[in-house]
Design a protein around this motif. Sequence first.
Motif: not given
Length: 91
Positions: A17-38
């Motif tokens: 995930i860290s590599s993705f963020c650096h390579e594509y310069d865009e955020p990754v949305f993290i879900t918790k219990n199926g809902k958006g969290d971070l």
Amino acid sequence: MPKITSSAELRNNYNEISSFCHEYDEPVFITKNGKGDLAVMSIEAYEQLTASFELYGALKQGLDDIEAGRTMSAEEFLAELEAKHPELAGE
């Protein structure tokens, strides 16, 4: 299309995930219990985003100043600048 992943994926695949963020310069949305969290992004992307917000704020302030008549001519500005900083006179 935004990348969305679970908190378990973040925990188990942090390096990917860290590599993705650096390579594509865009955020990754993290879900918790199926809902958006971070939203996770690289420091570089975050700094670019905050710099854009600061620029937009300065532009908005400038446009507000123009609308309110808080402006001066270039000649007035230069005279004021030279009065405050005589060492700049004649440059």
